[in-house]
Design a protein around this motif. Structure first.
Motif, mmCIF file in Angstrom:
data_model
loop_
_atom_site.group_PDB
_atom_site.id
_atom_site.type_symbol
_atom_site.label_atom_id
_atom_site.label_comp_id
_atom_site.label_asym_id
_atom_site.label_seq_id
_atom_site.Cartn_x
_atom_site.Cartn_y
_atom_site.Cartn_z
ATOM 1 N N ARG A 11 0.657 -1.283 -0.185
ATOM 2 C CA ARG A 11 -0.321 0.321 -0.338
ATOM 3 C C ARG A 11 0.962 1.072 -0.213
ATOM 4 O O ARG A 11 0.913 1.767 -0.635
ATOM 5 C CB ARG A 11 -0.961 -0.138 1.209
ATOM 6 C CG ARG A 11 -2.767 -0.664 1.664
ATOM 7 C CD ARG A 11 -3.155 -1.199 2.586
ATOM 8 N NE ARG A 11 -2.163 -1.669 3.135
ATOM 9 C CZ ARG A 11 -2.101 -3.131 4.193
ATOM 10 N NH1 ARG A 11 -3.320 -3.992 2.902
ATOM 11 N NH2 ARG A 11 -1.978 -3.266 4.824
ATOM 12 N N MET A 12 1.778 1.195 0.522
ATOM 13 C CA MET A 12 3.535 2.346 1.136
ATOM 14 C C MET A 12 3.595 2.315 -0.269
ATOM 15 O O MET A 12 3.902 3.167 -0.392
ATOM 16 C CB MET A 12 3.073 2.308 2.586
ATOM 17 C CG MET A 12 3.161 2.887 3.283
ATOM 18 S SD MET A 12 1.890 4.593 2.553
ATOM 19 C CE MET A 12 4.299 5.534 2.566
ATOM 20 N N LYS A 34 9.119 -8.898 -2.443
ATOM 21 C CA LYS A 34 9.716 -10.048 -1.633
ATOM 22 C C LYS A 34 10.156 -11.251 -2.759
ATOM 23 O O LYS A 34 9.281 -11.839 -3.762
ATOM 24 C CB LYS A 34 8.414 -11.117 -1.049
ATOM 25 C CG LYS A 34 7.991 -11.483 0.674
ATOM 26 C CD LYS A 34 6.896 -12.097 0.527
ATOM 27 C CE LYS A 34 6.820 -11.169 1.663
ATOM 28 N NZ LYS A 34 5.620 -12.071 2.627
ATOM 29 N N THR A 99 6.002 0.909 11.389
ATOM 30 C CA THR A 99 5.477 1.189 12.862
ATOM 31 C C THR A 99 5.730 -0.755 13.544
ATOM 32 O O THR A 99 5.509 -1.835 12.882
ATOM 33 C CB THR A 99 4.110 1.482 12.953
ATOM 34 O OG1 THR A 99 3.289 0.234 12.694
ATOM 35 C CG2 THR A 99 4.581 2.850 12.464
ATOM 36 N N ALA A 121 9.936 7.514 12.208
ATOM 37 C CA ALA A 121 8.967 8.427 12.336
ATOM 38 C C ALA A 121 7.716 7.384 11.942
ATOM 39 O O ALA A 121 7.383 6.399 10.990
ATOM 40 C CB ALA A 121 8.409 9.455 11.503
ATOM 41 N N PRO A 122 6.586 7.498 12.602
ATOM 42 C CA PRO A 122 5.146 5.877 13.086
ATOM 43 C C PRO A 122 4.505 7.181 11.976
ATOM 44 O O PRO A 122 3.513 6.696 11.953
ATOM 45 C CB PRO A 122 5.116 6.608 14.209
ATOM 46 C CG PRO A 122 5.448 7.687 14.894
ATOM 47 C CD PRO A 122 7.022 7.846 14.096
ATOM 48 N N MET A 124 4.656 10.157 8.907
ATOM 49 C CA MET A 124 5.456 11.061 7.938
ATOM 50 C C MET A 124 4.663 12.072 7.550
ATOM 51 O O MET A 124 4.810 13.423 7.026
ATOM 52 C CB MET A 124 6.305 10.455 6.840
ATOM 53 C CG MET A 124 6.905 8.799 6.609
ATOM 54 S SD MET A 124 8.895 9.518 7.166
ATOM 55 C CE MET A 124 8.745 7.579 7.742
ATOM 56 N N LYS A 158 -4.697 -3.498 8.974
ATOM 57 C CA LYS A 158 -3.712 -3.095 9.858
ATOM 58 C C LYS A 158 -3.199 -4.400 10.568
ATOM 59 O O LYS A 158 -3.889 -4.514 11.355
ATOM 60 C CB LYS A 158 -3.595 -1.651 10.185
ATOM 61 C CG LYS A 158 -2.481 -1.167 11.453
ATOM 62 C CD LYS A 158 -2.860 0.015 11.358
ATOM 63 C CE LYS A 158 -1.437 0.915 12.451
ATOM 64 N NZ LYS A 158 -0.227 0.571 11.977
HETATM 65 N N1 LIG Z 1 5.689 5.808 9.416
HETATM 66 C C1 LIG Z 1 4.499 6.766 8.441
HETATM 67 O O1 LIG Z 1 3.989 7.701 7.979
HETATM 68 C C2 LIG Z 1 3.318 5.069 7.846
HETATM 69 C C3 LIG Z 1 3.739 3.806 8.262
HETATM 70 N N2 LIG Z 1 3.137 2.935 7.511
HETATM 71 C C4 LIG Z 1 3.888 1.457 8.418
HETATM 72 O O2 LIG Z 1 4.247 1.349 7.289
HETATM 73 C C5 LIG Z 1 4.416 -0.238 7.050
HETATM 74 C C6 LIG Z 1 3.726 -1.477 6.027
HETATM 75 O O3 LIG Z 1 2.131 -0.707 5.998
HETATM 76 P P1 LIG Z 1 1.615 -1.494 4.140
HETATM 77 O O4 LIG Z 1 2.024 0.298 3.564
HETATM 78 O O5 LIG Z 1 -0.304 -1.266 4.983
HETATM 79 O O6 LIG Z 1 1.599 -2.505 4.294
HETATM 80 P P2 LIG Z 1 1.441 -3.525 3.193
HETATM 81 O O7 LIG Z 1 1.440 -4.709 3.519
HETATM 82 O O8 LIG Z 1 0.758 -3.393 2.544
HETATM 83 O O9 LIG Z 1 2.753 -3.358 2.666
HETATM 84 C C7 LIG Z 1 4.924 -4.143 3.020
HETATM 85 C C8 LIG Z 1 5.053 -4.433 1.927
HETATM 86 O O10 LIG Z 1 6.223 -5.206 2.520
HETATM 87 C C9 LIG Z 1 6.649 -6.298 1.536
HETATM 88 N N3 LIG Z 1 7.233 -7.267 2.276
HETATM 89 C C10 LIG Z 1 7.113 -7.853 2.931
HETATM 90 N N4 LIG Z 1 8.367 -9.171 3.815
HETATM 91 C C11 LIG Z 1 9.003 -8.467 2.197
HETATM 92 C C12 LIG Z 1 10.679 -8.890 1.911
HETATM 93 N N5 LIG Z 1 10.466 -10.297 2.901
HETATM 94 N N6 LIG Z 1 10.810 -8.722 0.705
HETATM 95 C C13 LIG Z 1 10.384 -7.770 0.256
HETATM 96 N N7 LIG Z 1 8.750 -6.982 0.262
HETATM 97 C C14 LIG Z 1 8.395 -7.314 1.576
HETATM 98 C C15 LIG Z 1 4.711 -7.066 1.203
HETATM 99 O O11 LIG Z 1 5.506 -7.354 0.193
HETATM 100 P P3 LIG Z 1 3.830 -9.077 0.524
HETATM 101 O O12 LIG Z 1 2.582 -8.137 -0.179
HETATM 102 O O13 LIG Z 1 4.546 -10.011 -1.002
HETATM 103 O O14 LIG Z 1 3.705 -9.589 1.224
HETATM 104 C C16 LIG Z 1 4.207 -5.557 0.656
HETATM 105 O O15 LIG Z 1 4.148 -5.621 -0.295
HETATM 106 C C17 LIG Z 1 3.189 -1.550 8.369
HETATM 107 O O16 LIG Z 1 3.891 -0.653 9.519
HETATM 108 C C18 LIG Z 1 2.540 -0.113 8.680
HETATM 109 O O17 LIG Z 1 2.319 0.913 10.172
HETATM 110 C C19 LIG Z 1 1.643 3.297 6.793
HETATM 111 C C20 LIG Z 1 1.979 3.721 6.289
HETATM 112 C C21 LIG Z 1 2.329 5.163 7.267
#
Ligand SMILES: NC(=O)C1=CN([C@@H]2O[C@H](COP(=O)(O)OP(=O)(O)OC[C@H]3O[C@@H](n4cnc5c(N)ncnc54)[C@H](OP(=O)(O)O)[C@@H]3O)[C@@H](O)[C@H]2O)C=CC1
Ligand SMILES: O=C(O)C1=N[C@H](C(=O)O)C[C@H](O)C1
Length: 266
Positions: A11-12, A34, A99, A121-122, A124, A158
């Motif tokens: 998503r991000m 991944k 996070t 940062a939790p 951004m 989430k």
């Molecule tokens: N600081 C901020 O402003 C914000 C923080 N967040 C945080 O960001 C994090 C992610 O959120 P979100 O984007 O919604 O989550 P998603 O699950 O949509 O994205 C996480 C991504 O990481 C990938 N991933 C997991 N394992 C691996 C690996 N070993 N190698 C490569 N890629 C991998 C996943 O792939 P796959 O889909 O194939 O599992 C997925 O595409 C959460 O902790 C959230 O709380 C979110 C928004 C704002």
């Protein structure tokens, strides 16, 4: 500044690719997925839905080590630590939005920040980082006569709770009131709980639908209530902040930084 995005199909990840392509002074150097992902080799721009960028998705940081200067990581705590270790070893900067890190994992991240620059940062978004300043001021003025409760709502996908933003808000308020959040936090309530104590800070979590990220901090006393609220309507607000942080890291010394540093709010 060449930026790599890991978790590029997330998503991000998709929003980060869009934000990088829109921002001056930065370029997408690499997109990492991944291992085993069906999207490996696909163009990162097409993964994000913005058309070809000429950056094929790869399966590891090693595969693109010479293609980026800063990594943006919004993934999982375990993976983030692996990525921070890589960046520390190979003198790459890293922006961590992930996070749900526990205290030990945060200490490990701080250790890697001794070798390379880290923005952690939790949240951004500019709005939340402004809100953190407002919360500190409100707590200092209102003091212990006002009960503090933090309500957060996010989408059904989430996996961590409370949100990192809610926890940071709690830390800011607790610090301003001279409290230790670890001592005064109450996470959810049920049963015959008895009256609240004056100095507890309550956290309530909602997980439903496609809520991007909403936080409301209550300061409530006899006769009135002040609510300080932030509502995100698009993940692009987080992505733009993260890319701004990545650009800000250019030329920085090793160390642990946050969005208050990036936005010059300290
Ligand atoms: N600081 C901020 O402003 C914000 C923080 N967040 C945080 O960001 C994090 C992610 O959120 P979100 O984007 O919604 O989550 P998603 O699950 O949509 O994205 C996480 C991504 O990481 C990938 N991933 C997991 N394992 C691996 C690996 N070993 N190698 C490569 N890629 C991998 C996943 O792939 P796959 O889909 O194939 O599992 C997925 O595409 C959460 O902790 C959230 O709380 C979110 C928004 C704002
Ligand atoms: O998982 C999310 O989506 C978000 N997570 C972050 C958090 O845990 O605070 C930031 C934002 O609220 C969106």
């Amino acid at each position: 500044m060449r930026v790599a995005v890991i978790g590029a199909s997330g998503r991000m990840g998709k929003n980060l690719i869009m934000a990088i392509s829109d921002m001056q002074g930065v370029s997408l150097g690499a997109a990492i997925l991944k291992p085993g992902s069906s999207l490996l080799g696909a163009d990162a721009g097409e993964i994000a839905g913005i058309g070809k960028l000429g950056v094929p998705a790869v399966a590891s940081l090693e595969d693109c080590i010479d293609d980026f200067d800063v990594l943006i990581d919004f993934t999982t705590p375990a993976l983030t630590l692996q990525n921070a270790a890589f960046c520390a070893q190979y003198a790459k900067a890293i922006v961590v939005g992930t996070t749900g890190l526990n205290d030990d994992e945060k200490v490990q991240l701080e250790g890697f920040a001794k070798q390379s620059p880290v923005v952690f940062a939790p949240n951004m978004s500019v709005g939340v980082n402004l809100t953190l300043k407002l919360l500190a001021t409100a707590a200092e003025i209102l003091g212990d006569d006002y009960d503090v409760e933090i309500v957060e709502a996010h989408h059904r996908h989430k996996v961590d709770s409370p949100s990192g933003t809610a926890l940071r808000m709690g830390e800011v308020v607790a610090d301003a009131l001279g409290r230790d959040l670890k001592e005064c936090a109450v996470y959810g309530r049920e049963g015959q709980i008895g009256p609240r104590t004056q100095k507890e800070i309550g956290f309530e979590t909602i997980r439903a639908g496609d809520v991007v990220g909403e936080h409301s901090v209550w300061f409530a006393t006899e006769g009135e209530r002040i609510e300080i609220v932030h509502k995100a309507s698009s993940r692009m607000t987080f992505a733009k902040g993260a890319v701004r942080a990545a650009s800000w890291l250019e030329g920085k010394q090793a160390g642990m930084y946050d969005m208050q540093d990036v936005l010059n709010l300290k």
